[in-house]
Design a protein around this motif. Structure first.
Motif, PDB file in Angstrom:
ATOM      1  N   TYR A  34     -12.424 -12.745  -1.918  1.00  0.00           N
ATOM      2  CA  TYR A  34     -12.227 -11.540  -1.111  1.00  0.00           C
ATOM      3  C   TYR A  34     -13.528 -10.784  -0.888  1.00  0.00           C
ATOM      4  O   TYR A  34     -13.673 -10.053   0.097  1.00  0.00           O
ATOM      5  CB  TYR A  34     -11.191 -10.630  -1.764  1.00  0.00           C
ATOM      6  CG  TYR A  34      -9.767 -10.991  -1.423  1.00  0.00           C
ATOM      7  CD1 TYR A  34      -9.213 -10.637  -0.184  1.00  0.00           C
ATOM      8  CD2 TYR A  34      -8.964 -11.693  -2.323  1.00  0.00           C
ATOM      9  CE1 TYR A  34      -7.916 -10.973   0.132  1.00  0.00           C
ATOM     10  CE2 TYR A  34      -7.656 -12.033  -2.008  1.00  0.00           C
ATOM     11  CZ  TYR A  34      -7.146 -11.666  -0.784  1.00  0.00           C
ATOM     12  OH  TYR A  34      -5.849 -12.015  -0.454  1.00  0.00           O
ATOM     13  N   GLN A  35     -14.485 -10.925  -1.800  1.00  0.00           N
ATOM     14  CA  GLN A  35     -15.793 -10.297  -1.596  1.00  0.00           C
ATOM     15  C   GLN A  35     -16.508 -10.898  -0.387  1.00  0.00           C
ATOM     16  O   GLN A  35     -17.236 -10.209   0.328  1.00  0.00           O
ATOM     17  CB  GLN A  35     -16.658 -10.463  -2.842  1.00  0.00           C
ATOM     18  CG  GLN A  35     -16.240  -9.575  -3.999  1.00  0.00           C
ATOM     19  CD  GLN A  35     -17.075  -9.835  -5.238  1.00  0.00           C
ATOM     20  OE1 GLN A  35     -17.983 -10.664  -5.236  1.00  0.00           O
ATOM     21  NE2 GLN A  35     -16.756  -9.132  -6.313  1.00  0.00           N
ATOM     22  N   HIS A  36     -16.295 -12.197  -0.173  1.00  0.00           N
ATOM     23  CA  HIS A  36     -16.952 -12.881   0.949  1.00  0.00           C
ATOM     24  C   HIS A  36     -16.144 -12.751   2.237  1.00  0.00           C
ATOM     25  O   HIS A  36     -16.719 -12.625   3.325  1.00  0.00           O
ATOM     26  CB  HIS A  36     -17.148 -14.363   0.612  1.00  0.00           C
ATOM     27  CG  HIS A  36     -18.238 -14.614  -0.380  1.00  0.00           C
ATOM     28  ND1 HIS A  36     -19.551 -14.816  -0.015  1.00  0.00           N
ATOM     29  CD2 HIS A  36     -18.205 -14.690  -1.739  1.00  0.00           C
ATOM     30  CE1 HIS A  36     -20.290 -15.018  -1.097  1.00  0.00           C
ATOM     31  NE2 HIS A  36     -19.498 -14.939  -2.160  1.00  0.00           N
ATOM     32  N   PHE A  37     -14.825 -12.783   2.123  1.00  0.00           N
ATOM     33  CA  PHE A  37     -13.954 -12.750   3.306  1.00  0.00           C
ATOM     34  C   PHE A  37     -12.775 -11.840   3.010  1.00  0.00           C
ATOM     35  O   PHE A  37     -11.924 -12.158   2.181  1.00  0.00           O
ATOM     36  CB  PHE A  37     -13.465 -14.163   3.646  1.00  0.00           C
ATOM     37  CG  PHE A  37     -14.564 -15.162   3.790  1.00  0.00           C
ATOM     38  CD1 PHE A  37     -15.340 -15.217   4.933  1.00  0.00           C
ATOM     39  CD2 PHE A  37     -14.844 -16.038   2.748  1.00  0.00           C
ATOM     40  CE1 PHE A  37     -16.378 -16.131   5.054  1.00  0.00           C
ATOM     41  CE2 PHE A  37     -15.879 -16.958   2.855  1.00  0.00           C
ATOM     42  CZ  PHE A  37     -16.638 -16.998   4.004  1.00  0.00           C
ATOM     43  N   GLU A  38     -12.720 -10.705   3.702  1.00  0.00           N
ATOM     44  CA  GLU A  38     -11.721  -9.691   3.389  1.00  0.00           C
ATOM     45  C   GLU A  38     -10.311 -10.107   3.782  1.00  0.00           C
ATOM     46  O   GLU A  38      -9.341  -9.669   3.169  1.00  0.00           O
ATOM     47  CB  GLU A  38     -12.093  -8.369   4.065  1.00  0.00           C
ATOM     48  CG  GLU A  38     -13.393  -7.750   3.532  1.00  0.00           C
ATOM     49  CD  GLU A  38     -13.705  -6.441   4.219  1.00  0.00           C
ATOM     50  OE1 GLU A  38     -13.013  -6.109   5.206  1.00  0.00           O
ATOM     51  OE2 GLU A  38     -14.647  -5.766   3.773  1.00  0.00           O
ATOM     52  N   THR A  39     -10.193 -10.932   4.829  1.00  0.00           N
ATOM     53  CA  THR A  39      -8.865 -11.326   5.299  1.00  0.00           C
ATOM     54  C   THR A  39      -8.838 -12.825   5.593  1.00  0.00           C
ATOM     55  O   THR A  39      -9.879 -13.475   5.742  1.00  0.00           O
ATOM     56  CB  THR A  39      -8.479 -10.587   6.594  1.00  0.00           C
ATOM     57  OG1 THR A  39      -9.362 -11.017   7.657  1.00  0.00           O
ATOM     58  CG2 THR A  39      -8.591  -9.080   6.426  1.00  0.00           C
ATOM     59  N   ARG A  40      -7.637 -13.352   5.689  1.00  0.00           N
ATOM     60  CA  ARG A  40      -7.455 -14.760   6.054  1.00  0.00           C
ATOM     61  C   ARG A  40      -8.043 -15.039   7.432  1.00  0.00           C
ATOM     62  O   ARG A  40      -8.658 -16.084   7.675  1.00  0.00           O
ATOM     63  CB  ARG A  40      -5.962 -15.103   6.027  1.00  0.00           C
ATOM     64  CG  ARG A  40      -5.639 -16.559   6.313  1.00  0.00           C
ATOM     65  CD  ARG A  40      -4.152 -16.804   6.117  1.00  0.00           C
ATOM     66  NE  ARG A  40      -3.363 -16.109   7.122  1.00  0.00           N
ATOM     67  CZ  ARG A  40      -3.009 -16.643   8.292  1.00  0.00           C
ATOM     68  NH1 ARG A  40      -3.370 -17.873   8.574  1.00  0.00           N
ATOM     69  NH2 ARG A  40      -2.281 -15.966   9.154  1.00  0.00           N
ATOM     70  N   GLU A  41      -7.862 -14.091   8.351  1.00  0.00           N
ATOM     71  CA  GLU A  41      -8.381 -14.260   9.710  1.00  0.00           C
ATOM     72  C   GLU A  41      -9.903 -14.344   9.702  1.00  0.00           C
ATOM     73  O   GLU A  41     -10.496 -15.146  10.444  1.00  0.00           O
ATOM     74  CB  GLU A  41      -7.911 -13.113  10.599  1.00  0.00           C
ATOM     75  CG  GLU A  41      -6.430 -13.126  10.933  1.00  0.00           C
ATOM     76  CD  GLU A  41      -5.543 -12.775   9.748  1.00  0.00           C
ATOM     77  OE1 GLU A  41      -4.356 -13.161   9.754  1.00  0.00           O
ATOM     78  OE2 GLU A  41      -6.038 -12.095   8.803  1.00  0.00           O
ATOM     79  N   ASN A  42     -10.539 -13.497   8.870  1.00  0.00           N
ATOM     80  CA  ASN A  42     -12.000 -13.553   8.772  1.00  0.00           C
ATOM     81  C   ASN A  42     -12.465 -14.899   8.231  1.00  0.00           C
ATOM     82  O   ASN A  42     -13.469 -15.460   8.672  1.00  0.00           O
ATOM     83  CB  ASN A  42     -12.519 -12.434   7.855  1.00  0.00           C
ATOM     84  CG  ASN A  42     -12.428 -11.068   8.501  1.00  0.00           C
ATOM     85  OD1 ASN A  42     -12.223 -10.954   9.704  1.00  0.00           O
ATOM     86  ND2 ASN A  42     -12.563 -10.025   7.708  1.00  0.00           N
ATOM     87  N   LEU A  43     -11.730 -15.417   7.255  1.00  0.00           N
ATOM     88  CA  LEU A  43     -12.079 -16.701   6.660  1.00  0.00           C
ATOM     89  C   LEU A  43     -11.958 -17.823   7.686  1.00  0.00           C
ATOM     90  O   LEU A  43     -12.852 -18.678   7.783  1.00  0.00           O
ATOM     91  CB  LEU A  43     -11.169 -16.988   5.466  1.00  0.00           C
ATOM     92  CG  LEU A  43     -11.314 -18.369   4.814  1.00  0.00           C
ATOM     93  CD1 LEU A  43     -12.731 -18.583   4.301  1.00  0.00           C
ATOM     94  CD2 LEU A  43     -10.296 -18.539   3.696  1.00  0.00           C
ATOM     95  N   ILE A  44     -10.882 -17.838   8.448  1.00  0.00           N
ATOM     96  CA  ILE A  44     -10.685 -18.895   9.443  1.00  0.00           C
ATOM     97  C   ILE A  44     -11.777 -18.830  10.510  1.00  0.00           C
ATOM     98  O   ILE A  44     -12.361 -19.849  10.889  1.00  0.00           O
ATOM     99  CB  ILE A  44      -9.290 -18.785  10.078  1.00  0.00           C
ATOM    100  CG1 ILE A  44      -8.217 -19.120   9.038  1.00  0.00           C
ATOM    101  CG2 ILE A  44      -9.166 -19.710  11.289  1.00  0.00           C
ATOM    102  CD1 ILE A  44      -6.798 -18.856   9.500  1.00  0.00           C
TER     103      ILE A  44
END
Length: 220
Positions: A50-60
């Motif tokens: 979560y520190q690197h990507f706040e949301t699933r959408e951001n990760l994708i």
């Protein structure tokens, strides 16, 4: 003796998360991705993910961008120097071979990228797509191409074939050497279709000579 805590490498951690996300995306699609599962697959705790990507959408979105950059560098080279490239000076056979080799070595990554970008409302926002379809469009505008080439359609045909061919390879190749031969088979046939379809073949005698050589034999 006091033990010192090993500092984390945020770049390596991010890379591990993106690799895990690409594998999960390829297997389950966007709806099957969760930060918790990706963190577990990457070997990091959920808080770190979560520190690197706040949301699933951001990760994708970051995974697709990461895949695009890897493909760009493998096929075209450093994005910082791409403006120096003149389409008339590019060897299309070499470019096709680089694409086929990368797809064979990174099948999940390529399929993730393809499905996400083709479904995007704005594929041109992706650097690799923009350069790939743009380079075909620039080529089509020269006297090296047959008239009436549709750059978008041709791009989808070639990329879809390149990124799905490794599925066949996975079922028919026993080792990396055979997969390499299958990549060369794909590149050769793709180049042959282009030579006698979208390209003025008489302007490319060196490629015609390569195609006239003995082809790679399919595995028995």
């Amino acid at each position: 003796m006091k033990l010192t805590r090993r500092p984390r490498d945020p770049v390596a951690t991010r890379e591990a998360i993106l690799e895990a996300a690409s594998a999960l995306l390829a297997r389950a699609g966007p709806e099957g991705v969760s930060l918790s599962e990706v963190a577990q697959a990457a070997g990091v705790n959920r808080g770190t993910a979560y520190q690197h990507f706040e949301t699933r959408e951001n990760l994708i979105a970051a995974t697709v961008e990461w895949a695009s950059d890897k493909m760009f560098r493998a096929v075209f080279g450093d994005p910082a120097t791409i403006g120096e490239r003149q389409v008339e000076n590019v060897d299309p056979a070499d470019l096709t071979e680089r694409l086929a080799d990368f797809a064979m070595s990174n099948p999940e990554l390529c399929r993730v990228w393809l499905l996400q970008v083709l479904a995007s409302p704005d594929p041109a926002a992706d650097p690799f797509w923009r350069e790939y379809v743009g380079s075909i469009g620039r080529f089509a505008a020269t006297d090296l191409a047959e008239p009436g080439v549709d750059a978008e359609v041709l791009s989808v045909i070639v990329l879809s074939g390149a990124f799905m061919w490794p599925v066949w390879a996975g079922a028919h190749a026993q080792d990396s050497e055979e997969r390499g031969e299958l990549a060369r088979r794909f590149a050769r046939e793709c180049m042959r279709l282009s030579m006698y379809g979208s390209m003025q073949h008489a302007r490319f005698p060196a490629i015609a000579e390569r195609l006239a050589a003995k082809p790679v034999s399919p595995p028995r």
